[in-house]
Structures are given as structure tokens and as C-alpha cells.
Scaffold this active site. Sequence first.
Site, short mmCIF file in Angstrom:
data_model
loop_
_atom_site.label_atom_id
_atom_site.label_comp_id
_atom_site.label_asym_id
_atom_site.label_seq_id
_atom_site.Cartn_x
_atom_site.Cartn_y
_atom_site.Cartn_z
N THR A 129 20.50 14.81 22.61
CA THR A 129 19.40 15.54 21.97
C THR A 129 19.85 16.98 21.76
O THR A 129 20.23 17.66 22.72
CB THR A 129 18.14 15.50 22.86
OG1 THR A 129 17.82 14.14 23.10
CG2 THR A 129 16.98 16.22 22.20
N CYS A 273 14.25 15.09 30.13
CA CYS A 273 14.12 15.43 28.71
C CYS A 273 12.92 16.30 28.34
O CYS A 273 13.09 17.29 27.64
CB CYS A 273 14.07 14.15 27.89
SG CYS A 273 15.61 13.24 27.97
N GLN A 275 10.71 18.53 29.55
CA GLN A 275 10.67 19.97 29.75
C GLN A 275 11.80 20.68 29.01
O GLN A 275 11.58 21.66 28.30
CB GLN A 275 10.72 20.29 31.25
CG GLN A 275 10.82 21.78 31.49
CD GLN A 275 10.48 22.15 32.92
OE1 GLN A 275 9.48 21.73 33.46
NE2 GLN A 275 11.33 22.94 33.52
N ARG A 343 15.63 13.63 38.06
CA ARG A 343 15.68 14.95 37.42
C ARG A 343 14.27 15.43 37.05
O ARG A 343 13.51 14.71 36.44
CB ARG A 343 16.59 14.90 36.18
CG ARG A 343 18.05 14.74 36.56
CD ARG A 343 18.94 14.60 35.35
NE ARG A 343 18.81 13.31 34.69
CZ ARG A 343 19.54 12.92 33.65
NH1 ARG A 343 20.46 13.73 33.15
NH2 ARG A 343 19.37 11.74 33.10
N1 LIG Z 1 17.89 10.22 29.88
C1 LIG Z 1 17.07 9.90 28.89
O1 LIG Z 1 16.06 9.22 29.07
C2 LIG Z 1 17.35 10.37 27.49
C3 LIG Z 1 16.65 9.79 26.42
C4 LIG Z 1 16.94 10.21 25.13
C5 LIG Z 1 17.89 11.19 24.92
N2 LIG Z 1 18.55 11.76 25.96
C6 LIG Z 1 19.58 12.77 25.68
O2 LIG Z 1 20.86 12.15 25.77
C7 LIG Z 1 21.83 13.07 26.29
C8 LIG Z 1 22.50 12.48 27.51
O3 LIG Z 1 21.50 12.29 28.50
P1 LIG Z 1 21.78 11.43 29.82
O4 LIG Z 1 20.46 11.30 30.52
O5 LIG Z 1 22.55 10.21 29.46
O6 LIG Z 1 22.74 12.45 30.61
P2 LIG Z 1 23.62 12.13 31.90
O7 LIG Z 1 23.77 13.40 32.62
O8 LIG Z 1 23.09 10.93 32.61
O9 LIG Z 1 25.04 11.68 31.29
C9 LIG Z 1 25.90 12.54 30.62
C10 LIG Z 1 27.33 12.18 31.00
O10 LIG Z 1 28.22 12.93 30.17
C11 LIG Z 1 29.38 13.21 30.94
N3 LIG Z 1 30.14 14.30 30.31
C12 LIG Z 1 29.79 15.60 30.15
N4 LIG Z 1 30.74 16.25 29.48
C13 LIG Z 1 31.72 15.37 29.18
C14 LIG Z 1 32.96 15.46 28.51
N5 LIG Z 1 33.37 16.59 27.96
N6 LIG Z 1 33.72 14.34 28.41
C15 LIG Z 1 33.30 13.18 28.95
N7 LIG Z 1 32.12 13.03 29.60
C16 LIG Z 1 31.33 14.12 29.72
C17 LIG Z 1 28.83 13.55 32.31
O11 LIG Z 1 29.82 13.42 33.31
C18 LIG Z 1 27.69 12.52 32.45
O12 LIG Z 1 28.11 11.35 33.12
C19 LIG Z 1 21.07 14.37 26.54
O13 LIG Z 1 21.21 15.20 25.42
C20 LIG Z 1 19.63 13.91 26.67
O14 LIG Z 1 18.72 14.92 26.29
C21 LIG Z 1 18.32 11.35 27.25
#
Ligand SMILES: NC(=O)c1ccc[n+]([C@@H]2O[C@H](COP(=O)([O-])OP(=O)(O)OC[C@H]3O[C@@H](n4cnc5c(N)ncnc54)[C@H](O)[C@@H]3O)[C@@H](O)[C@H]2O)c1
Length: 461
Positions: A129, A273, A275, A343
Site C-alpha cells: 500500500t 493497515c 491507522q 500490530r
Molecule cells: N497485512 C495486511 O492485512 C495488508 C493488507 C493489504 C495490504 N497490505 C500492505 O501490504 C504491504 C506488506 O504488508 P505485510 O503485512 O505483508 O508486511 P509484513 O511486514 O508482514 O511483510 C513484509 C516483508 O517484507 C520483507 N522485506 C522488507 N524489505 C525487503 C527487501 N528489501 N527485500 C526483501 N524482503 C524485504 C520483510 O522482511 C517482511 O517479511 C504493506 O504495504 C501493507 O500496507 C497489508
Amino acid sequence: MIKTITCIGAGYVGGPTMAVMALKNPDIKFHIVDINQARIDAWMSDELPIYEPGLYEVVKEARGKNLFFSTDVKGAIKEADMIFISVNTPTKKYGIGKGRAADLKYVELCARQIAEYSENDKIVVEKSTLPVRTAQSIKKILKSTGSGVKFQVLSNPEFLAEGTAIDDLMKPDRVLIGGDQDEAGLAAIDQLVKVYNAWIPRERILTTNIWSSELSKLTANAFLAQRISSINAISALCEATGADVEEVAHAIGTDSRIGPKFLKSSVGFGGSCFQKDILNLVYLCEFFGLHEVARYWEQVVVMNDYQKTRFGSKIISTLFNTVSGKKIAFLGWAFKKDTNDTRESAAIYVADQLLQDEANIAVYDPQVPEDRMYMDMEELETRPMDVNKKRLTLCEDAYEACKDAHAIAIMTEWDEFKTLDWQRIFDNMKKPAFLFDGRLILDPKKLGEIGFEVYTLGKGK
Ligand SMILES: NC(=O)c1ccc[n+]([C@@H]2O[C@H](COP(=O)([O-])OP(=O)(O)OC[C@H]3O[C@@H](n4cnc5c(N)ncnc54)[C@H](O)[C@@H]3O)[C@@H](O)[C@H]2O)c1
């Protein structure tokens, strides 16, 4: 023709999303990479790093066939025709935009790595996002290599909800793909449409320009969170006036213009997400000089903070204005049921408030491990870790957490809490036995008959 897809980021979004895509596209190879070795190891084991109903079955089916996990970011970039960026985009904790803007350093790093390692043309998909117009920065980085490699950047925000991620991915309300509206951009959109079309009807795959797609994700989350804050605001008024927030929610939800979903009052929304995305929206509005719009959306977060503090204050005032030295049992620590994600969970903030008042808190959550709980408290930096460890403990089961407690707070709506032996719990508690239902999952009448002093959020007396 897309043959290999790489996803950078094996988190709550990257893992489940790619696993379902792999299951539905057996002819495409999917490679999920992450810098976190422990997370990758867990994805390759029987104990996945993420708890989601149905996820294990999907991963097991595709893993080793056309779904692979590794830390080889360079190799995965090189081999891919299409690369999803699915890394975390937390709220910035430093410098300009601190506390509001999205921290895009991980996304930028991915773009730089893609630029450096790519040897053939690629489609880069923003799955994280992101603030509107981020694609412009990504394009700039990708174009700066001078290698002659051509990149198309698409926006494909993820709308899954944790706890129901697999269902949401299997049968999404819609998939949104944004891209440039020139010939090359439309061709790239078409390639991604084909991947989704393997299991999602074409009419559910919406295509837009790239800025609309980026902004739609922030807007969707802002509207969803706004509904929760709206009903939570009414819950306070219900308590003051003798109304019942569930009855009010039902009455307004039957209006087809309002609809029944997302009208459940609670101790406040959490998760990674809502907040962060609203704060990001607020920051964007301010950046564009739209101060009234910024203040409007900011109130959604203000109301959410109020709801958490209001719940904590209710516990303290009911327990004769002090919880010092008293045992309070927390049932639930995750931000919602059916996930191990904590989180921004309301439990963290209410615990912090009660610990400030010197309470002892015993927590039981079916999925959250102890180290995660302590890390959550450590991030707040309110008190030394040894004090947190002394005052806050994680228990093996709900009965142990509630034994000799002065009060119980329902913090997460796990189904198993509904069927606990509440008579047994009551018998083993200090009296008067207080119960604060922050999720409206228990029957206050039945509990009252057992002998509990029950407070249900949003139910006026
Ligand atoms: N969690 C949700 O419900 C949800 C829903 C829709 C959208 N999103 C969006 O999706 C995105 C990811 O969210 P998430 O909850 O999966 O995050 P998360 O923290 O669970 O996962 C992100 C992963 O990316 C890895 N990472 C970071 N930098 C990296 C790099 N340079 N190379 C390789 N790996 C790297 C981290 O180690 C981590 O494991 C965010 O932007 C979030 O806003 C999340």
C-alpha cells in the site's frame, strides 16, 4: 507471456497472495523472496510464519511444484518476467513526516535492486500500500540505470483482510489494476489481468489509471476504519443514554444505503493497515494544502485512540479507581480473531494504560507467542523491559489467566472464548468478579446470572 513471477516480501500479504496465485496458475513459476531468513525457513516448514485459516493447505499443495521460497533476491529478480513488491510500508518514525507519512525506504530499496539486477524487460507491480504517485518515484529509479532494460510499473493494491485472507483471495469482491494508459502500459495491465483471470471472472478485475489505483487503496481503508470509528463513537453515546449499540447497529444496518457490515463496535481497530494508511492520507492531504480534509480523516484515528483509552479507564474506575497490584486477565492479544498478527492491537495500548496504573496482567491468546507480546510492549518504550516482564505474563490457557483475577477483559473476539466454562472461571476469581467485554461476544445476562459484574461496551444500563 508471463512464465516466472517473483514477489519481494514474504509477509502477511506476499505469502498468502502468491500462494493462491501459484495454486491457480500451475504453469507459472512463483518465487517469493525475503531478507528475513527465519521467515523463509518457516514458509518452507510445517509451521508457517503466519496463521491464516486454510493457508497451510494452499501452501502445501503448491510448494515445491511451482511455488518456491528463498532469500536469493538477486537471482529471483533476474529470472522474473513480473515482480511484485510486497514489502512493509510502516509509518515513518523519523524526520520529515514522522508519525504520519509512509516510510518508503524498503520499497525504494526494492526498486534499486530491481534496477541493478534486471537483464531483461520486466513488469513491476506495486502490491504494498503506497501513497498516491509513488509509481512515479519507482519509475524514476528504474529508468536511471541506462541498461536499456524496459520497465512497466503497475499498481495492484491488496484488499485481503487478515483472518479471512484465503477466502478473500479465492473470491475477491474485486481486483484492482492500475497502469499507464499508453500502448505499453495497457499491454502490461493485460498480462496481469490474465494471471488473475485464471480464477477470477473478468468483470471483477477493474482496470484504472495508476494514480486512481494507488489512491483507491488508501480510500478503501479510510472508509472502513471510519465506519468502525463511527459506530464506536455511538457506543459511547449508547452507554451514556441507556441505548444498546448492537440494537442501533442492527437498526441502521438494515437500511440498504448503509448496509450491515463493519458496524460492530469494539475496543478499537488495530492491525498494520488502518491507522498507518489514514495517517498517510492525512499527510498527503496536508502536503497538497487540503488542511480541512486532513483534519476530517484524522478524527477517525483520534476516535479510535479515545475508544481504547475509554475502555482502559472504565476498567480502572470500575475497580474502585485503582488496579494497583490487582490481577487483570486479558483474553486475546491479537488485533482480531484468526490471526497471530498483533500490530497496533488495542490490547497493547490498554495493557500499557493499566500497567501505568501498576496492574498485573495475565494474557491468554491462542496464537500469539510470548516474545511477540513483549516486543509489542517494548516498541512503546513506556517502561523498562524488566518491569513489563514482571507485570505482564502469557498463560497457557484462559483458566490459568483468569485464576485469582480481579477482572477479565475480552480483547480479541476468538470464538473459543464464547464456549469457556464461565462458571469455573467465576469460581476461581476474586470477588466481586468483574468482566469487561470489549468485543461484544459474550451474553451479559447469562454471565450476570453466574455472578459476574459485567460491562459490555456500548450497552447502557
Ligand atoms: N497485512 C495486511 O492485512 C495488508 C493488507 C493489504 C495490504 N497490505 C500492505 O501490504 C504491504 C506488506 O504488508 P505485510 O503485512 O505483508 O508486511 P509484513 O511486514 O508482514 O511483510 C513484509 C516483508 O517484507 C520483507 N522485506 C522488507 N524489505 C525487503 C527487501 N528489501 N527485500 C526483501 N524482503 C524485504 C520483510 O522482511 C517482511 O517479511 C504493506 O504495504 C501493507 O500496507 C497489508
